[in-house]
Design an enzyme around this catalytic site. Structure first.
Site, short mmCIF file in Angstrom:
data_model
loop_
_atom_site.label_atom_id
_atom_site.label_comp_id
_atom_site.label_asym_id
_atom_site.label_seq_id
_atom_site.Cartn_x
_atom_site.Cartn_y
_atom_site.Cartn_z
N TYR A 1 0.84 -1.21 0.00
CA TYR A 1 0.00 0.00 0.00
C TYR A 1 0.88 1.26 0.00
CZ TYR A 1 -3.57 3.31 1.70
OH TYR A 1 -4.42 4.38 1.86
N LYS B 1 1.35 4.10 -2.97
CA LYS B 1 1.03 5.52 -2.72
C LYS B 1 2.26 6.41 -2.94
CE LYS B 1 -3.35 5.12 -1.58
NZ LYS B 1 -4.41 5.71 -2.42
N1 LIG Z 1 -9.88 6.85 5.08
C1 LIG Z 1 -8.71 7.39 5.35
O1 LIG Z 1 -8.50 7.95 6.44
C2 LIG Z 1 -7.61 7.35 4.32
C3 LIG Z 1 -6.30 7.62 4.74
C4 LIG Z 1 -5.28 7.64 3.79
C5 LIG Z 1 -5.59 7.42 2.46
N2 LIG Z 1 -6.87 7.14 2.07
C6 LIG Z 1 -7.14 6.94 0.64
O2 LIG Z 1 -8.37 7.55 0.29
C7 LIG Z 1 -8.97 6.82 -0.79
C8 LIG Z 1 -10.40 6.43 -0.44
O3 LIG Z 1 -10.37 5.60 0.71
P1 LIG Z 1 -11.66 5.22 1.57
O4 LIG Z 1 -11.22 5.17 2.97
O5 LIG Z 1 -12.79 6.08 1.15
O6 LIG Z 1 -11.87 3.71 1.05
P2 LIG Z 1 -13.19 2.84 0.75
O7 LIG Z 1 -12.76 1.42 0.76
O8 LIG Z 1 -14.31 3.26 1.64
O9 LIG Z 1 -13.57 3.29 -0.74
C9 LIG Z 1 -12.77 2.93 -1.83
C10 LIG Z 1 -13.68 2.60 -2.99
O10 LIG Z 1 -12.88 2.26 -4.12
C11 LIG Z 1 -13.49 1.21 -4.84
N3 LIG Z 1 -12.49 0.51 -5.63
C12 LIG Z 1 -11.35 -0.08 -5.18
N4 LIG Z 1 -10.69 -0.63 -6.21
C13 LIG Z 1 -11.40 -0.36 -7.34
C14 LIG Z 1 -11.22 -0.66 -8.71
N5 LIG Z 1 -10.16 -1.34 -9.14
N6 LIG Z 1 -12.15 -0.23 -9.61
C15 LIG Z 1 -13.23 0.49 -9.18
N7 LIG Z 1 -13.44 0.79 -7.89
C16 LIG Z 1 -12.54 0.37 -6.98
C17 LIG Z 1 -14.12 0.34 -3.74
O11 LIG Z 1 -15.18 -0.46 -4.25
C18 LIG Z 1 -14.59 1.39 -2.73
O12 LIG Z 1 -15.96 1.73 -2.94
C19 LIG Z 1 -8.05 5.64 -1.06
O13 LIG Z 1 -7.16 5.99 -2.10
C20 LIG Z 1 -7.29 5.49 0.23
O14 LIG Z 1 -6.04 4.87 0.05
C21 LIG Z 1 -7.89 7.09 2.99
#
Ligand SMILES: NC(=O)c1ccc[n+]([C@@H]2O[C@H](COP(=O)([O-])OP(=O)(O)OC[C@H]3O[C@@H](n4cnc5c(N)ncnc54)[C@H](O)[C@@H]3O)[C@@H](O)[C@H]2O)c1
Length: 310
Positions: A173, A177
């Protein structure tokens, strides 16, 4: 800012849930047409559920459509861009937000999981930038954007503090990133003459991913409690701001957002220099002359261990 993105079209990957959904809502609220690209997979990227993207597109109204295939292949990235061109006449905004997690210590990780995470979280963003930017450059030359030229194509890549600081058990991961940040820099440079910006945003927000954190110690418990207080709309506000006309001068930057706090991160540059005199003493010289400047081993969880502003 309502209405600032009227007439523009956006693709948001992973827009069916969490942060991506909030971004899609925010861009739509500004008037943009939005393709909600989400295959409805599990956090680890298994399975799929088309209703996840379809429900969000429906909730956004008649200026939104769903794309329910995985975005992690060059073929689907092209289909996605073709869909934007066919439906909305072009593509102006791309948000690479979709990501999966398959955590394991580096000495235990299955190489197949590594490959899946890199393809899903890094290569997918390249495929979409590759397909979309070719169209964005051409449509700019053909007058999309009005008589003053096309000066506001926008690409936003959602990265993570895990890829900047590192975090235990997140080799794939964090590598994806960190790679996405490299892709952001080069995309910003390659598209500068076409007046298309590309920036990276490291978010913090309550989503299904923070919900399932199983704290292994007190520090992680506190981190989770704080993370659960932070709404994803703050991330969406920042992404929408980067897509606004006023943001046309912001490119190649690395920002963080945690509630109402927005951070501008520094980018790696030399902090100290050593002139090599004798190779036999280089290791000792590294310690003696540069040791005081070494980067510490703080993880991202430790670095952001303060109460969020919400
Ligand atoms: N939540 C946090 O605090 C946090 C922290 C650091 C980074 N992020 C980043 O923010 C972004 C969103 O994260 P989140 O927490 O909302 O995650 P989440 O799992 O709630 O949502 C991610 C969505 O992406 C979709 N997805 C994944 N792979 C896919 C693909 N190949 N094709 C189509 N759809 C796909 C999933 O179905 C899901 O609905 C990500 O890039 C994550 O790495 C989040």
């Amino acid at each position: 800012m309502t209405g600032l993105l009227e007439g523009r079209s956006a693709i948001v990957t992973g827009a069916g849930r969490g942060i991506g959904r909030a971004i899609a809502e925010s861009l739509a609220a500004q008037g943009a047409s939005v393709i909600v690209a989400d295959n409805g997979a599990s956090i680890a990227g298994d399975g799929g559920d088309p209703s996840v993207a379809q429900d969000v597109a429906k909730a956004l109204g008649n200026k939104s459509i769903a794309f329910t295939e995985s975005v992690a292949s060059p073929g689907t990235a092209k289909q996605l861009v073709d869909l934007a061109v066919k439906t909305y006449g072009g593509i102006d905004i791309v948000v690479n937000n979709a990501a999966i997690l398959r955590d394991a210590f580096v000495f235990r990780m299955d190489p197949a999981d590594w490959d899946a995470v890199i393809r899903n979280n890094l290569s997918a963003a390249f495929y979409l930038i590759n397909a979309a930017s070719a169209v964005m450059r051409e449509q700019g030359k053909k007058g999309r954007g009005g008589k003053d030229g096309y000066d506001w194509g926008r690409i936003v890549n959602i990265v993570s503090s895990a890829g900047l600081y590192g975090n235990l058990g997140q080799a794939a991961y964090a590598s994806a990133k960190a790679g996405l940040f490299g892709l952001t820099r080069v995309t910003a440079m390659d598209l500068q003459r076409a007046a298309i910006t590309c920036n990276a945003v490291a978010p913090f927000a309550k989503t299904r991913v923070t919900d399932i954190i199983q704290p292994a110690n007190e520090a992680q418990k506190t981190y989770k409690e704080r993370a659960l207080k932070i709404g994803a709309h703050h991330v969406a506000n920042l992404v929408a701001a980067l897509c606004a006309p006023e943001a046309k001068g912001i490119t190649g930057q690395l920002l963080g957002v945690r509630g109402r706090e927005v951070f501008l991160f520094g980018q790696p540059r030399p902090v100290a220099k050593l002139e090599v005199e004798k190779s036999e003493t280089l290791a000792a010289d590294l310690m003696a002359k540069l040791g005081g400047k070494f980067t510490d081993m703080t993880t991202d969880l430790e670095a952001f261990n303060t109460e969020p502003l919400v």
